[in-house]
Design an enzyme around this catalytic site. Structure first.
Site, PDB file in Angstrom:
ATOM      1  N   CYS A   1     -26.530   1.917  -2.599  1.00  0.00           N
ATOM      2  CA  CYS A   1     -25.221   1.284  -2.726  1.00  0.00           C
ATOM      3  C   CYS A   1     -25.344  -0.127  -3.300  1.00  0.00           C
ATOM      4  O   CYS A   1     -26.320  -0.825  -3.055  1.00  0.00           O
ATOM      5  CB  CYS A   1     -24.532   1.196  -1.365  1.00  0.00           C
ATOM      6  SG  CYS A   1     -24.291   2.791  -0.585  1.00  0.00           S
TER       7      CYS A   1
ATOM      8  N   CYS B   1     -19.262   3.115   0.245  1.00  0.00           N
ATOM      9  CA  CYS B   1     -20.633   3.591   0.086  1.00  0.00           C
ATOM     10  C   CYS B   1     -20.859   4.901   0.832  1.00  0.00           C
ATOM     11  O   CYS B   1     -21.450   5.848   0.295  1.00  0.00           O
ATOM     12  CB  CYS B   1     -21.602   2.529   0.599  1.00  0.00           C
ATOM     13  SG  CYS B   1     -23.323   3.064   0.603  1.00  0.00           S
TER      14      CYS B   1
ATOM     15  N   CYS C   1      -0.628 -17.309  11.749  1.00  0.00           N
ATOM     16  CA  CYS C   1      -2.034 -17.734  11.767  1.00  0.00           C
ATOM     17  C   CYS C   1      -2.163 -19.258  11.770  1.00  0.00           C
ATOM     18  O   CYS C   1      -2.903 -19.840  12.565  1.00  0.00           O
ATOM     19  CB  CYS C   1      -2.765 -17.176  10.550  1.00  0.00           C
ATOM     20  SG  CYS C   1      -2.772 -15.374  10.409  1.00  0.00           S
TER      21      CYS C   1
ATOM     22  N   CYS D   1      -1.776 -21.793  14.962  1.00  0.00           N
ATOM     23  CA  CYS D   1      -2.917 -22.114  15.823  1.00  0.00           C
ATOM     24  C   CYS D   1      -4.066 -22.743  15.053  1.00  0.00           C
ATOM     25  O   CYS D   1      -4.668 -23.716  15.494  1.00  0.00           O
ATOM     26  CB  CYS D   1      -3.427 -20.866  16.520  1.00  0.00           C
ATOM     27  SG  CYS D   1      -2.254 -20.136  17.683  1.00  0.00           S
ATOM     28  N   HIS D   2      -4.366 -22.186  13.899  1.00  0.00           N
ATOM     29  CA  HIS D   2      -5.603 -22.545  13.234  1.00  0.00           C
ATOM     30  C   HIS D   2      -5.497 -23.683  12.237  1.00  0.00           C
ATOM     31  O   HIS D   2      -6.502 -24.066  11.634  1.00  0.00           O
ATOM     32  CB  HIS D   2      -6.197 -21.307  12.567  1.00  0.00           C
ATOM     33  CG  HIS D   2      -6.487 -20.225  13.556  1.00  0.00           C
ATOM     34  ND1 HIS D   2      -7.457 -20.355  14.509  1.00  0.00           N
ATOM     35  CD2 HIS D   2      -5.907 -19.003  13.759  1.00  0.00           C
ATOM     36  CE1 HIS D   2      -7.484 -19.255  15.268  1.00  0.00           C
ATOM     37  NE2 HIS D   2      -6.551 -18.440  14.829  1.00  0.00           N
TER      38      HIS D   2
ATOM     39  N   ARG E   1     -11.296  -9.262  14.228  1.00  0.00           N
ATOM     40  CA  ARG E   1     -10.791 -10.568  14.662  1.00  0.00           C
ATOM     41  C   ARG E   1      -9.351 -10.772  14.196  1.00  0.00           C
ATOM     42  O   ARG E   1      -8.505 -11.268  14.946  1.00  0.00           O
ATOM     43  CB  ARG E   1     -11.691 -11.681  14.119  1.00  0.00           C
ATOM     44  CG  ARG E   1     -11.288 -13.067  14.610  1.00  0.00           C
ATOM     45  CD  ARG E   1     -11.550 -13.199  16.101  1.00  0.00           C
ATOM     46  NE  ARG E   1     -11.183 -14.508  16.619  1.00  0.00           N
ATOM     47  CZ  ARG E   1     -10.004 -14.797  17.187  1.00  0.00           C
ATOM     48  NH1 ARG E   1      -9.075 -13.880  17.271  1.00  0.00           N
ATOM     49  NH2 ARG E   1      -9.766 -16.009  17.644  1.00  0.00           N
TER      50      ARG E   1
ATOM     51  N   CYS F   1      -5.943 -11.165  16.502  1.00  0.00           N
ATOM     52  CA  CYS F   1      -5.033 -12.304  16.384  1.00  0.00           C
ATOM     53  C   CYS F   1      -3.590 -11.829  16.257  1.00  0.00           C
ATOM     54  O   CYS F   1      -2.687 -12.382  16.884  1.00  0.00           O
ATOM     55  CB  CYS F   1      -5.407 -13.159  15.179  1.00  0.00           C
ATOM     56  SG  CYS F   1      -6.587 -14.475  15.563  1.00  0.00           S
TER      57      CYS F   1
END
Length: 260
Positions: A70, A106, A170, A173-174, A216, A220
Site C-alpha cells: 500500500c 488499502c 468546536c 472550547c478549543h 476524538r 467531541c
C-alpha cells in the site's frame, strides 16, 4: 483480560485520589500514570497495540498481499513520516484521505477484504503502528489540489460553527476558552500554541480506550450534544484536514500518545 483489569483498577484509583486532592495538570498526571504502568506491568498499552497493528500490517489479505503493498503517500510500504503528512489527496482514489480511511482503502482495494470483513479495532491498531513511524517528524499537510482546498474550507466552517440546543461548537472550547483551559482540553489550538494535533492517535488511560483523531472528533460531537458524524465521513475528514494544516510544523513528540 485480568492484566488489563488490574491496570485499570490501579489507574482509576490513583486518578480519583489526585482529583480528590484538587485540580491536577493532565499532562503531569499522564506522565505519572504512564510510569505507574511501566513499574507494575513493564509495558504500556500503546506498545501492545502497536505490536498488534504490526501483525495486522504484515497479514496477507484475500488477494495474498500485505499492507506493505500500500502507498500511504510516500510510496509503497514507506511508513517513515507518512502519517505526519495526512490527510492528503490520493490520485488512485480521487479523494482526500486521512490515516484511517487510507487504511480502509488499502484493505479493500489492495488486500481484497470486503468492507463487512474489516473490524474498526483492526483499523485503529494498524493506525497506531503506522503512526509510530512519525514520532519526531514535523506535521506537513498541504493544500495543493482543489479537493484539499475545498475540504479545508468545509473543515474551517465546521470548526467555527455553533449549533444545537447549547449553541456551541468546536471553537467554543478549543479556541475561546483555550487560554483558560489549555490543560483540560488539549485537542487542538488553531492559533498554533499547543500544537496538540500530535496528541492523536492515543491511548486514553481514564477510560482504557484507544482512539484515533476520528474517534476524538466523534466524541467531541457527542459531548456537545450533536449527532456524531459517521466514521470515515466527509465532516470528519474536513475537520482533520483543517486542524492538521493549522498545526503544520509541529513536531510529533510521541505517536501513539498516552493521554487522559
Amino acid at each position: 483480560m485480568l492484566l488489563r483489569s488490574w491496570w485499570m483498577v490501579g489507574v482509576l484509583f490513583l486518578l480519583g485520589l489526585a482529583l480528590a486532592q484538587g485540580e491536577v495538570d493532565p499532562r503531569e498526571e499522564a506522565k505519572r500514570q504512564k510510569q505507574l504502568l511501566l513499574e507494575t506491568a513493564g509495558i504500556l498499552p500503546t506498545e501492545l497495540i502497536v505490536e498488534q497493528g504490526k501483525e495486522l500490517f504484515n497479514r496477507k489479505g484475500p488477494s495474498g498481499k500485505t499492507m506493505a503493498e500500500c502507498d500511504f503517500g510516500l510510496g509503497k510500504g514507506v511508513l517513515e513520516g507518512a502519517a505526519a503528512r495526512l490527510p492528503r489527496y490520493f490520485l488512485d482514489t480521487g479523494k482526500v484521505e486521512d490515516l484511517d480511511s487510507r487504511i480502509l482503502t488499502c484493505m479493500t482495494q489492495v488486500q481484497g477484504f470486503r468492507p463487512d470483513q474489516i473490524k474498526r479495532q483492526e483499523v485503529v491498531a494498524i493506525a497506531f503502528y503506522i503512526a509510530s513511524f512519525s514520532t519526531g517528524k514535523p506535521i506537513q499537510v498541504r493544500l495543493l489540489f482543489p479537493q484539499e482546498r475545498e475540504l479545508y474550507a468545509l473543515g474551517e466552517k465546521l470548526f467555527y460553527a455553533r449549533s444545537g440546543a447549547k449553541d456551541i461548537g468546536c471553537a467554543t472550547c478549543h479556541v475561546s476558552y483555550m487560554e483558560r483551559r489549555a490543560g483540560v482540553l488539549p485537542f487542538t489550538d488553531v492559533l498554533g500554541k499547543a500544537k496538540a494535533w500530535t496528541h492523536w492517535p492515543a491511548y486514553r488511560y481514564s477510560n482504557d480506550q484507544i482512539w484515533t483523531m476520528q474517534d476524538r472528533i466523534r466524541a467531541c460531537y457527542g459531548n456537545l450534544g450533536h449527532p456524531q458524524p459517521a466514521l470515515y465521513s466527509l465532516p470528519i475528514l474536513a475537520l482533520e484536514l483543517f486542524m492538521a494544516y493549522q498545526n503544520n510544523g509541529a513536531v510529533v513528540e510521541e505517536w501513539p500518545a498516552f493521554v487522559r
